[in-house]
Design a protein around this motif. Structure first.
Motif, short mmCIF file in Angstrom:
data_model
loop_
_atom_site.label_atom_id
_atom_site.label_comp_id
_atom_site.label_asym_id
_atom_site.label_seq_id
_atom_site.Cartn_x
_atom_site.Cartn_y
_atom_site.Cartn_z
N ARG A 1 15.26 32.40 32.11
CA ARG A 1 14.65 31.20 32.68
C ARG A 1 13.49 31.58 33.59
O ARG A 1 12.42 30.96 33.55
CB ARG A 1 15.71 30.40 33.44
CG ARG A 1 15.19 29.06 33.98
CD ARG A 1 16.33 28.18 34.45
NE ARG A 1 17.14 28.82 35.48
CZ ARG A 1 18.41 29.19 35.32
NH1 ARG A 1 19.01 29.02 34.16
NH2 ARG A 1 19.08 29.75 36.31
N ASN A 2 13.68 32.61 34.41
CA ASN A 2 12.60 33.07 35.28
C ASN A 2 11.45 33.65 34.48
O ASN A 2 10.27 33.44 34.81
CB ASN A 2 13.13 34.13 36.25
CG ASN A 2 13.99 33.56 37.35
OD1 ASN A 2 13.93 32.37 37.64
ND2 ASN A 2 14.81 34.40 37.96
N ALA A 3 11.78 34.38 33.42
CA ALA A 3 10.73 35.00 32.60
C ALA A 3 9.87 33.96 31.90
O ALA A 3 8.67 34.18 31.66
CB ALA A 3 11.37 35.94 31.58
N ARG A 4 10.48 32.82 31.57
CA ARG A 4 9.76 31.78 30.83
C ARG A 4 9.09 30.75 31.74
O ARG A 4 8.38 29.86 31.25
CB ARG A 4 10.75 31.04 29.92
CG ARG A 4 11.26 31.87 28.75
CD ARG A 4 12.47 31.22 28.13
NE ARG A 4 12.83 31.78 26.83
CZ ARG A 4 14.00 31.62 26.24
NH1 ARG A 4 14.94 30.91 26.85
NH2 ARG A 4 14.25 32.16 25.07
N ALA A 5 9.31 30.87 33.03
CA ALA A 5 8.78 29.87 33.96
C ALA A 5 7.25 29.79 33.89
O ALA A 5 6.57 30.80 33.72
CB ALA A 5 9.22 30.20 35.39
N ASN B 1 8.61 38.79 32.94
CA ASN B 1 9.30 39.32 31.75
C ASN B 1 9.56 40.82 31.85
O ASN B 1 10.08 41.42 30.90
CB ASN B 1 8.49 39.01 30.48
CG ASN B 1 7.08 39.59 30.52
OD1 ASN B 1 6.53 39.86 31.58
ND2 ASN B 1 6.48 39.75 29.35
N LEU B 2 9.22 41.43 32.99
CA LEU B 2 9.56 42.83 33.24
C LEU B 2 10.79 42.87 34.14
O LEU B 2 10.73 42.48 35.31
CB LEU B 2 8.40 43.57 33.91
CG LEU B 2 7.05 43.55 33.17
CD1 LEU B 2 6.05 44.45 33.89
CD2 LEU B 2 7.20 43.97 31.71
N ILE B 3 11.91 43.32 33.61
CA ILE B 3 13.19 43.32 34.33
C ILE B 3 13.66 44.75 34.50
O ILE B 3 13.84 45.47 33.50
CB ILE B 3 14.25 42.51 33.55
CG1 ILE B 3 13.76 41.08 33.32
CG2 ILE B 3 15.58 42.52 34.29
CD1 ILE B 3 14.64 40.28 32.36
N VAL B 4 13.86 45.19 35.73
CA VAL B 4 14.33 46.54 35.98
C VAL B 4 15.79 46.51 36.40
O VAL B 4 16.20 45.68 37.21
CB VAL B 4 13.47 47.25 37.06
CG1 VAL B 4 13.54 46.54 38.40
CG2 VAL B 4 13.88 48.71 37.20
N VAL B 5 16.60 47.39 35.81
CA VAL B 5 18.02 47.51 36.14
C VAL B 5 18.20 48.81 36.92
O VAL B 5 17.84 49.89 36.43
CB VAL B 5 18.89 47.53 34.87
CG1 VAL B 5 20.37 47.62 35.26
CG2 VAL B 5 18.64 46.27 34.04
N THR B 6 18.74 48.71 38.12
CA THR B 6 18.90 49.88 38.98
C THR B 6 20.24 49.83 39.68
O THR B 6 21.06 48.95 39.41
CB THR B 6 17.73 49.98 40.00
OG1 THR B 6 17.81 51.21 40.71
CG2 THR B 6 17.75 48.81 40.98
N SER B 7 20.48 50.76 40.59
CA SER B 7 21.72 50.80 41.37
C SER B 7 21.43 51.57 42.64
O SER B 7 20.38 52.21 42.77
CB SER B 7 22.85 51.48 40.58
OG SER B 7 22.49 52.82 40.25
N ALA B 8 22.35 51.51 43.58
CA ALA B 8 22.18 52.28 44.81
C ALA B 8 22.41 53.76 44.56
O ALA B 8 21.64 54.62 44.99
CB ALA B 8 23.13 51.77 45.89
N MET B 9 23.48 54.08 43.82
CA MET B 9 23.89 55.46 43.58
C MET B 9 24.09 55.71 42.08
O MET B 9 24.21 54.76 41.30
CB MET B 9 25.21 55.74 44.32
CG MET B 9 25.15 55.48 45.83
SD MET B 9 24.03 56.57 46.71
CE MET B 9 24.92 58.13 46.55
N PRO B 10 24.14 56.98 41.67
CA PRO B 10 24.41 57.28 40.26
C PRO B 10 25.84 56.88 39.88
O PRO B 10 26.72 56.77 40.74
CB PRO B 10 24.25 58.81 40.19
CG PRO B 10 23.52 59.20 41.43
CD PRO B 10 23.90 58.20 42.47
N GLY B 11 26.08 56.68 38.59
CA GLY B 11 27.42 56.45 38.09
C GLY B 11 27.96 55.05 38.24
O GLY B 11 29.15 54.81 37.99
#
Length: 279
Positions: free
Chosen positions: A77-81, A91-101
């Motif tokens: 929905r945000n990408a199509r706004a 439309n650029l979505i990054v998936v991350t985390s605080a720590m590995p694993g």
């Protein structure tokens, strides 16, 4: 803060999930195993991925597939706004985390697979964890040239290293060779130009980046700051509140941050994992 949560049910021993009889519509090249479309064509072993609990086109209505349907909807929905609600590089979505694993690569791959099920979308899955690339490994593919190679060699085009798959709506950009100046490369003008081209060239394309962990590497900050939307994966009962707060503090300039609460336990006595979603 609005909260949406859906408790998934997935065995933690890697056993296949129970599959519904009705397959989910999905763009798959039925001749993929015998008729490669190009030199950059790679066939994914979808049956093996399904057995590992991943989202696939013929995996049926598993709880993991349903979770990622919930997770992807506000992102799309945000990408199509449009108009005043439009997000730069939405439309650029990054998936991350605080720590590995914590499961960020698993979530990035499943998110990309789920978005690829959309009727009017194509997906580019980018392995941007250039120090410890994992996307190709998760998908059962060998290492290939990719993002770093394009940034290092101006003669190399992105189309030279993007891999087409037997999921017709899913392409992959590997991390490529490691480089000691990875942070500077990801923060470079060449990277900014590449991201702008990726974001604007195809109106129906969603790009999912698997990023390095925020509290371990400097590459993550260079990458996250250029994204339209951030998804941060938090491992249930493992990631400390301090780590989550510190990671969020480091990306507080990003306006659209989402959290996936990953590997939640099921009911007492059950050995299950699941997902929650917070926006």
């Amino acid at each position: 803060m609005d909260t949406n949560a859906n408790d998934a049910r997935q065995p933690d021993n890697g056993a296949p999930l129970e599959v519904a009889e009705t397959a989910i519509p999905y763009a798959v090249d039925a001749t993929a195993d015998t008729t490669p479309a190009s030199p950059n064509y790679r066939a994914l072993n979808l049956a093996k991925l399904q057995a590992q609990g991943m989202v696939t086109h013929d995996g049926g209505r598993t709880s993991v597939a349903e979770d990622f349907r919930i997770i992807k909807r506000p992102l799309l929905r945000n990408a199509r706004a449009t108009g005043p609600d439009a997000i730069r590089h939405g439309n650029l979505i990054v998936v991350t985390s605080a720590m590995p694993g914590e499961g960020k690569t698993y979530c990035a791959v499943n998110l990309a697979m789920s978005i690829a099920m959309e009727m009017d979308m194509t997906v580019l899955l980018v392995d941007a964890d250039v120090a410890r690339p994992s996307v190709l490994k998760v998908l059962g593919l060998p290492a290939e040239p990719g993002l770093m190679d394009v940034l290092l060699d101006e003669r190399l085009a992105m189309s030279d290293v993007i891999l087409k798959t037997n999921v017709a709506t899913l392409s992959i950009l590997p991390a490529g060779r490691s480089n000691k100046h990875a942070t500077e490369l990801l923060a470079s003008r060449a990277m900014s130009r590449m991201l702008s081209e990726i974001a604007s060239r195809y109106a129906d394309r969603i790009v999912v980046f698997d990023s390095p962990p925020l509290l371990i590497t400097s590459e993550a900050h260079a990458l996250v700051g250029q994204m339209g939307q951030v998804v941060m994966v938090v491992e249930a009962e493992t990631t400390t509140q301090h780590a989550v707060k510190e990671a969020l503090r480091q990306i507080e300039s990003c306006e659209h941050i989402n959290l996936i609460y990953n590997k939640t336990k099921g009911f007492p006595g059950n050995e299950y994992y699941g997902y929650g979603y917070y926006d």
